[in-house]
Motif scaffolding. Structure first.
Motif, PDB file in Angstrom:
ATOM      1  N   ARG A  31       0.830  -1.196   0.000  1.00  0.00           N
ATOM      2  CA  ARG A  31       0.000   0.000   0.000  1.00  0.00           C
ATOM      3  C   ARG A  31       0.871   1.255   0.000  1.00  0.00           C
ATOM      4  NH1 ARG A  31      -3.185   0.058   5.098  1.00  0.00           N
ATOM      5  NH2 ARG A  31      -1.250  -0.856   5.848  1.00  0.00           N
ATOM      6  N   VAL A  32       0.237   2.371  -0.347  1.00  0.00           N
ATOM      7  CA  VAL A  32       0.898   3.669  -0.339  1.00  0.00           C
ATOM      8  C   VAL A  32       0.204   4.519   0.720  1.00  0.00           C
ATOM      9  CG1 VAL A  32       1.462   5.726  -1.697  1.00  0.00           C
ATOM     10  CG2 VAL A  32       1.425   3.482  -2.792  1.00  0.00           C
ATOM     11  N   ALA A  33       0.980   5.127   1.603  1.00  0.00           N
ATOM     12  CA  ALA A  33       0.442   5.995   2.645  1.00  0.00           C
ATOM     13  C   ALA A  33       0.726   7.444   2.276  1.00  0.00           C
ATOM     14  CB  ALA A  33       1.069   5.662   3.993  1.00  0.00           C
ATOM     15  N   VAL A  34      -0.244   8.313   2.546  1.00  0.00           N
ATOM     16  CA  VAL A  34      -0.109   9.741   2.268  1.00  0.00           C
ATOM     17  C   VAL A  34      -0.516  10.491   3.527  1.00  0.00           C
ATOM     18  CG1 VAL A  34      -0.900  11.665   0.823  1.00  0.00           C
ATOM     19  CG2 VAL A  34      -0.675   9.378  -0.159  1.00  0.00           C
ATOM     20  N   ARG A  35       0.320  11.456   3.944  1.00  0.00           N
ATOM     21  CA  ARG A  35       0.005  12.242   5.136  1.00  0.00           C
ATOM     22  C   ARG A  35       0.320  13.713   4.903  1.00  0.00           C
ATOM     23  NH1 ARG A  35       4.822  10.564   9.400  1.00  0.00           N
ATOM     24  NH2 ARG A  35       6.527  11.591   8.273  1.00  0.00           N
ATOM     25  N   ASP A  36      -0.268  14.548   5.747  1.00  0.00           N
ATOM     26  CA  ASP A  36      -0.083  15.996   5.709  1.00  0.00           C
ATOM     27  C   ASP A  36       1.116  16.361   6.569  1.00  0.00           C
ATOM     28  OD1 ASP A  36      -0.267  18.764   5.918  1.00  0.00           O
ATOM     29  OD2 ASP A  36      -2.400  18.764   6.355  1.00  0.00           O
ATOM     30  N   THR A  37       2.061  17.108   6.021  1.00  0.00           N
ATOM     31  CA  THR A  37       3.250  17.476   6.784  1.00  0.00           C
ATOM     32  C   THR A  37       2.938  18.443   7.923  1.00  0.00           C
ATOM     33  OG1 THR A  37       3.810  19.277   5.273  1.00  0.00           O
ATOM     34  CG2 THR A  37       4.822  17.137   4.846  1.00  0.00           C
ATOM     35  N   LYS A  38       1.820  19.145   7.842  1.00  0.00           N
ATOM     36  CA  LYS A  38       1.467  20.087   8.905  1.00  0.00           C
ATOM     37  C   LYS A  38       0.957  19.378  10.155  1.00  0.00           C
ATOM     38  CE  LYS A  38      -1.430  22.603   6.497  1.00  0.00           C
ATOM     39  NZ  LYS A  38      -1.476  21.907   5.243  1.00  0.00           N
ATOM     40  N   ASN A  39       0.482  18.138  10.007  1.00  0.00           N
ATOM     41  CA  ASN A  39      -0.065  17.419  11.153  1.00  0.00           C
ATOM     42  C   ASN A  39       0.250  15.930  11.020  1.00  0.00           C
ATOM     43  OD1 ASN A  39      -1.402  16.616  13.411  1.00  0.00           O
ATOM     44  ND2 ASN A  39      -3.277  17.743  12.944  1.00  0.00           N
ATOM     45  N   ARG A  40       1.488  15.591  11.243  1.00  0.00           N
ATOM     46  CA  ARG A  40       1.951  14.214  11.063  1.00  0.00           C
ATOM     47  C   ARG A  40       1.385  13.249  12.100  1.00  0.00           C
ATOM     48  NH1 ARG A  40       7.334  16.882   9.687  1.00  0.00           N
ATOM     49  NH2 ARG A  40       7.439  16.654   7.428  1.00  0.00           N
ATOM     50  N   GLU A  41       0.754  13.763  13.153  1.00  0.00           N
ATOM     51  CA  GLU A  41       0.180  12.890  14.168  1.00  0.00           C
ATOM     52  C   GLU A  41      -1.126  12.251  13.706  1.00  0.00           C
ATOM     53  OE1 GLU A  41       1.288  16.114  15.013  1.00  0.00           O
ATOM     54  OE2 GLU A  41       3.191  15.189  15.553  1.00  0.00           O
ATOM     55  N   THR A  48      -4.236   1.349  -2.301  1.00  0.00           N
ATOM     56  CA  THR A  48      -3.678   0.141  -2.902  1.00  0.00           C
ATOM     57  C   THR A  48      -2.750   0.553  -4.043  1.00  0.00           C
ATOM     58  OG1 THR A  48      -5.426  -0.075  -4.564  1.00  0.00           O
ATOM     59  CG2 THR A  48      -5.815  -1.148  -2.405  1.00  0.00           C
ATOM     60  N   PRO A  49      -1.886  -0.345  -4.488  1.00  0.00           N
ATOM     61  CA  PRO A  49      -1.037  -0.006  -5.638  1.00  0.00           C
ATOM     62  C   PRO A  49      -1.859   0.402  -6.869  1.00  0.00           C
ATOM     63  CG  PRO A  49      -0.165  -1.933  -4.547  1.00  0.00           C
ATOM     64  CD  PRO A  49      -1.506  -1.636  -3.906  1.00  0.00           C
ATOM     65  N   ALA A  50      -2.976  -0.272  -7.119  1.00  0.00           N
ATOM     66  CA  ALA A  50      -3.807   0.059  -8.282  1.00  0.00           C
ATOM     67  C   ALA A  50      -4.416   1.451  -8.140  1.00  0.00           C
ATOM     68  CB  ALA A  50      -4.913  -0.982  -8.462  1.00  0.00           C
ATOM     69  N   GLU A  51      -4.872   1.802  -6.942  1.00  0.00           N
ATOM     70  CA  GLU A  51      -5.424   3.139  -6.717  1.00  0.00           C
ATOM     71  C   GLU A  51      -4.359   4.204  -6.911  1.00  0.00           C
ATOM     72  OE1 GLU A  51      -8.861   2.117  -3.383  1.00  0.00           O
ATOM     73  OE2 GLU A  51      -6.776   2.361  -2.742  1.00  0.00           O
ATOM     74  N   TRP A  52      -3.165   3.956  -6.382  1.00  0.00           N
ATOM     75  CA  TRP A  52      -2.069   4.921  -6.508  1.00  0.00           C
ATOM     76  C   TRP A  52      -1.663   5.087  -7.971  1.00  0.00           C
ATOM     77  CZ3 TRP A  52      -0.431   8.752  -3.865  1.00  0.00           C
ATOM     78  CH2 TRP A  52       0.818   9.319  -4.105  1.00  0.00           C
ATOM     79  N   ASP A  53      -1.564   3.982  -8.696  1.00  0.00           N
ATOM     80  CA  ASP A  53      -1.205   4.049 -10.118  1.00  0.00           C
ATOM     81  C   ASP A  53      -2.253   4.818 -10.921  1.00  0.00           C
ATOM     82  OD1 ASP A  53       1.099   2.633  -9.571  1.00  0.00           O
ATOM     83  OD2 ASP A  53       0.313   0.716 -10.338  1.00  0.00           O
ATOM     84  N   ALA A  54      -3.536   4.612 -10.604  1.00  0.00           N
ATOM     85  CA  ALA A  54      -4.605   5.335 -11.296  1.00  0.00           C
ATOM     86  C   ALA A  54      -4.525   6.829 -11.000  1.00  0.00           C
ATOM     87  CB  ALA A  54      -5.968   4.781 -10.892  1.00  0.00           C
ATOM     88  N   PHE A  55      -4.237   7.181  -9.753  1.00  0.00           N
ATOM     89  CA  PHE A  55      -4.086   8.589  -9.390  1.00  0.00           C
ATOM     90  C   PHE A  55      -2.935   9.225 -10.154  1.00  0.00           C
ATOM     91  CE2 PHE A  55      -1.856  11.674  -6.643  1.00  0.00           C
ATOM     92  CZ  PHE A  55      -2.796  12.698  -6.685  1.00  0.00           C
ATOM     93  N   LEU A  56      -1.776   8.573 -10.159  1.00  0.00           N
ATOM     94  CA  LEU A  56      -0.617   9.127 -10.864  1.00  0.00           C
ATOM     95  C   LEU A  56      -0.885   9.256 -12.362  1.00  0.00           C
ATOM     96  CD1 LEU A  56       2.403   7.387  -9.112  1.00  0.00           C
ATOM     97  CD2 LEU A  56       1.488   9.694  -8.752  1.00  0.00           C
ATOM     98  N   ALA A  57      -1.587   8.291 -12.941  1.00  0.00           N
ATOM     99  CA  ALA A  57      -1.928   8.374 -14.365  1.00  0.00           C
ATOM    100  C   ALA A  57      -2.810   9.593 -14.619  1.00  0.00           C
ATOM    101  CB  ALA A  57      -2.627   7.097 -14.821  1.00  0.00           C
TER     102      ALA A  57
END
Length: 67
Positions: A31-41, A48-57
């Motif tokens: 899986r790919v995790a995405v977080r906000d640098t302003k609030n890392r807590e 999923t890899p497929a969701e991430w690949d679709a987003f990047l495309a």
């Protein structure tokens, strides 16, 4: 997984951005995790890899460009 072994990445395009940015980590389970640098807590969003690949495309195709 306690998160200590996860390496987070921030885009080189965000250096010096006072408003914050997002960070991405590629997790051992694929899986790919995405977080906000302003609030890392806060818990990161996971994709999923497929969701991430679709987003990047979509990004590469200009689907998220500002009007």
């Amino acid at each position: 997984m306690d998160g200590a072994d996860i390496r987070w990445f921030k885009s080189s395009f965000s250096s010096g951005n006072a408003n914050g940015c997002v960070e991405v980590a590629f997790l051992p389970d694929g899986r790919v995790a995405v977080r906000d640098t302003k609030n890392r807590e806060l818990a990161p969003h996971h994709y999923t890899p497929a969701e991430w690949d679709a987003f990047l495309a979509g990004v590469r195709a200009g689907e998220f460009d500002r009007p």
